[in-house]
Write a protein that holds these residues in place. Structure first.
Motif, short mmCIF file in Angstrom:
data_model
loop_
_atom_site.label_atom_id
_atom_site.label_comp_id
_atom_site.label_asym_id
_atom_site.label_seq_id
_atom_site.Cartn_x
_atom_site.Cartn_y
_atom_site.Cartn_z
N GLN A 226 0.82 -1.20 0.00
CA GLN A 226 0.00 0.00 0.00
C GLN A 226 0.86 1.26 0.00
N SER A 227 1.94 1.26 0.80
CA SER A 227 2.78 2.44 0.88
C SER A 227 3.52 2.70 -0.42
N SER A 228 3.98 1.62 -1.10
CA SER A 228 4.70 1.81 -2.35
C SER A 228 3.77 2.14 -3.49
N ALA A 229 2.51 1.61 -3.45
CA ALA A 229 1.58 1.87 -4.54
C ALA A 229 1.04 3.29 -4.48
N TYR A 230 0.88 3.82 -3.30
CA TYR A 230 0.34 5.17 -3.15
C TYR A 230 1.38 6.07 -2.53
N PRO A 231 2.24 6.71 -3.32
CA PRO A 231 3.41 7.40 -2.79
C PRO A 231 3.09 8.59 -1.90
N ARG A 232 1.82 9.11 -1.85
CA ARG A 232 1.52 10.26 -1.03
C ARG A 232 1.69 9.98 0.46
N SER A 235 5.13 11.19 1.29
CA SER A 235 5.42 12.58 0.91
C SER A 235 4.19 13.41 1.21
N ARG A 236 4.31 14.30 2.18
CA ARG A 236 3.17 15.11 2.60
C ARG A 236 3.11 16.46 1.91
N ASP A 237 4.15 16.86 1.20
CA ASP A 237 4.19 18.17 0.55
C ASP A 237 4.58 18.02 -0.90
N ALA A 238 4.07 18.95 -1.71
CA ALA A 238 4.40 18.97 -3.14
C ALA A 238 4.46 20.43 -3.59
N LEU A 239 5.44 20.76 -4.42
CA LEU A 239 5.64 22.13 -4.89
C LEU A 239 5.91 22.09 -6.38
N GLY A 240 5.27 23.06 -7.10
CA GLY A 240 5.45 23.08 -8.55
C GLY A 240 4.82 24.31 -9.16
N LYS A 257 1.04 22.23 -2.39
CA LYS A 257 -0.02 21.35 -1.89
C LYS A 257 0.50 20.59 -0.69
N HIS A 258 -0.30 20.60 0.38
CA HIS A 258 0.05 19.89 1.61
C HIS A 258 -1.05 18.88 1.92
N TYR A 259 -0.63 17.63 2.18
CA TYR A 259 -1.57 16.55 2.46
C TYR A 259 -1.64 16.35 3.98
N PHE A 260 -2.83 16.64 4.53
CA PHE A 260 -3.03 16.36 5.95
C PHE A 260 -3.13 14.85 6.18
N PHE A 357 -4.13 23.34 -14.55
CA PHE A 357 -3.24 22.17 -14.72
C PHE A 357 -1.99 22.41 -13.87
N SER A 358 -1.64 21.42 -13.04
CA SER A 358 -0.52 21.57 -12.12
C SER A 358 0.49 20.45 -12.31
N LEU A 359 1.76 20.82 -12.24
CA LEU A 359 2.87 19.87 -12.25
C LEU A 359 3.71 20.14 -11.01
N ARG A 360 3.73 19.17 -10.10
CA ARG A 360 4.40 19.36 -8.82
C ARG A 360 5.40 18.22 -8.57
N MET A 361 6.30 18.49 -7.63
CA MET A 361 7.27 17.51 -7.19
C MET A 361 7.08 17.29 -5.70
N ARG A 362 6.88 16.04 -5.31
CA ARG A 362 6.67 15.72 -3.89
C ARG A 362 8.00 15.71 -3.13
N PHE A 363 7.93 16.08 -1.89
CA PHE A 363 9.12 16.02 -1.06
C PHE A 363 8.72 15.81 0.40
#
Length: 363
Positions: A226-232, A235-240, A257-260, A357-363
């Motif tokens: 589950q963790s590998s299939a859903y990378p979010r 990674s709780r933050d994404a910037l782009g 974008k921040h994932y609570f 349309f958004s293109l972000r990189m998770r970190f």
């Protein structure tokens, strides 16, 4: 490279009517120059003509159609075409089994280059095997001298130990027999006592790991999947960047974008338009992962937006609905959504045809 040189040497010679006289060196490997030029195979051999790197003879095979002469002592010996001779050259052999001899021959143009090259390779391979056998034949001399002493010492120790063990039992055979008879029942009674716990221990050890280890491994595998299939999840933050387009002007700006959690996120952006107009907004989004592909999800949400211009400022409410995809094995995050604007001030109104349309990189 050696074969190219020999081929050029073979093709560059011109057939001449007189014999050449040369001094050559012969070893257990074929003299390639002599074979390519004169059609004669010469190598160091034993008395029977077999290749031997430690031999004292020279095997000479005339494969050409011309007479071949070699100096044996003080006289020239003629070797007819298609014949072979084994000559003793012990007086001229060095410690490295190299024979220096003088020969006379005419250039031979018969036979193909490829055929001669194959013959040289075949005979040289035989020379390699003969050289390896000669090396192995020298090894037993040192091995016998090394293995000799251990064999004699083992025999002596065996003979000395036998009388020491055999002498005491002869005098006390009766007492030993009585002791063994007396000890026999104690051994038989003690064996069942040892077998009982041995049989019980595997039952307890086998039953407990089966019930505990397998569910744990299954759960850990499912958690990893589950963790590998859903990378979010990691990674709780994404910037782009986000492109805001549709009816009206098109703008571009940074997007964060921040994932609570896996299902709830905050999406904020600062978009710049032409004419010194900018918008700052943020939406709370509810995500709905798609079971067939955990990296893909649908989301809905909404939030305020403020537009800054050179003349006035507008406030709007922006509902959002779109799709998001987290590319597996990469930190990239893509999203596309419909984001109409419902203006609240200074005038009420709406713009339905707005998209993002958004293109972000998770970190």
């Amino acid at each position: 490279m050696r074969y190219i040189f020999l081929a050029l040497l073979f093709t560059s010679h011109i057939v001449i009517a007189q014999h050449k006289e040369k001094s050559i060196s012969v070893t257990c490997y074929v003299n390639a120059e002599l074979y390519m030029d004169a059609g004669v195979i010469a190598y160091v051999s034993d008395k029977s003509g077999n290749i031997s790197c430690q031999g004292h003879y020279v095997n000479i095979s005339n494969k050409s159609d011309n007479l071949f002469y070699y100096l044996d002592g003080n006289r020239w010996v003629a070797l007819k075409p298609k014949t072979r001779a084994v000559s003793f050259m012990g007086g001229s052999i060095k410690s490295t089994s190299v024979v220096n001899m003088k020969v006379k021959y005419m250039h031979d143009a018969s036979g193909g280059i490829t055929t001669k090259i194959k013959t040289i390779d075949l005979l040289n391979a035989q020379a390699d095997r003969a050289k390896a056998r000669g090396f192995e034949d020298d090894q037993p001399v040192t091995q016998t001298s090394r293995t000799g002493p251990p064999v004699t010492t083992r025999v002596e120790t065996a003979t000395t130990l036998v009388p020491q063990k055999s002498s005491p039992p002869k005098t006390e055979t009766k007492t030993q027999k009585e002791a063994t008879v007396a000890k026999a029942p104690t051994r038989t009674t003690s064996q069942p006592a040892k077998r009982v716990p041995v049989g019980k221990k595997p039952t307890t050890a086998r039953t407990t790991p089966k019930s505990t280890s397998r569910p744990a491994s299954a759960r850990s595998y499912a958690a990893k999947k589950q963790s590998s299939a859903y990378p979010r999840t990691s990674s709780r933050d994404a910037l782009g960047l986000r492109v805001d387009f549709g009816t009206g002007a098109t703008g571009v700006g940074p997007n964060y974008k921040h994932y609570f959690s896996n299902n709830l996120a905050l999406d904020a952006s600062l978009i710049f338009f032409k004419g010194k107009v900018a918008s700052l907004g943020g939406q709370i989004e509810k995500h709905f992962p798609i079971p067939s592909d955990p990296g893909l999800s649908l989301y809905v949400g909404g939030g305020p937006q403020i537009l800054f211009g050179p003349d006035d400022t507008a406030i709007a409410l922006v509902p959002v609905g779109g799709i998001e995809y987290n590319i597996p094995t990469t930190p990239l995050n893509l999203s596309f959504d419909w984001r109409p604007s419902l203006f609240l001030s200074p005038e009420t109104g709406s713009e339905a045809g707005r998209f993002g349309f958004s293109l972000r990189m998770r970190f």
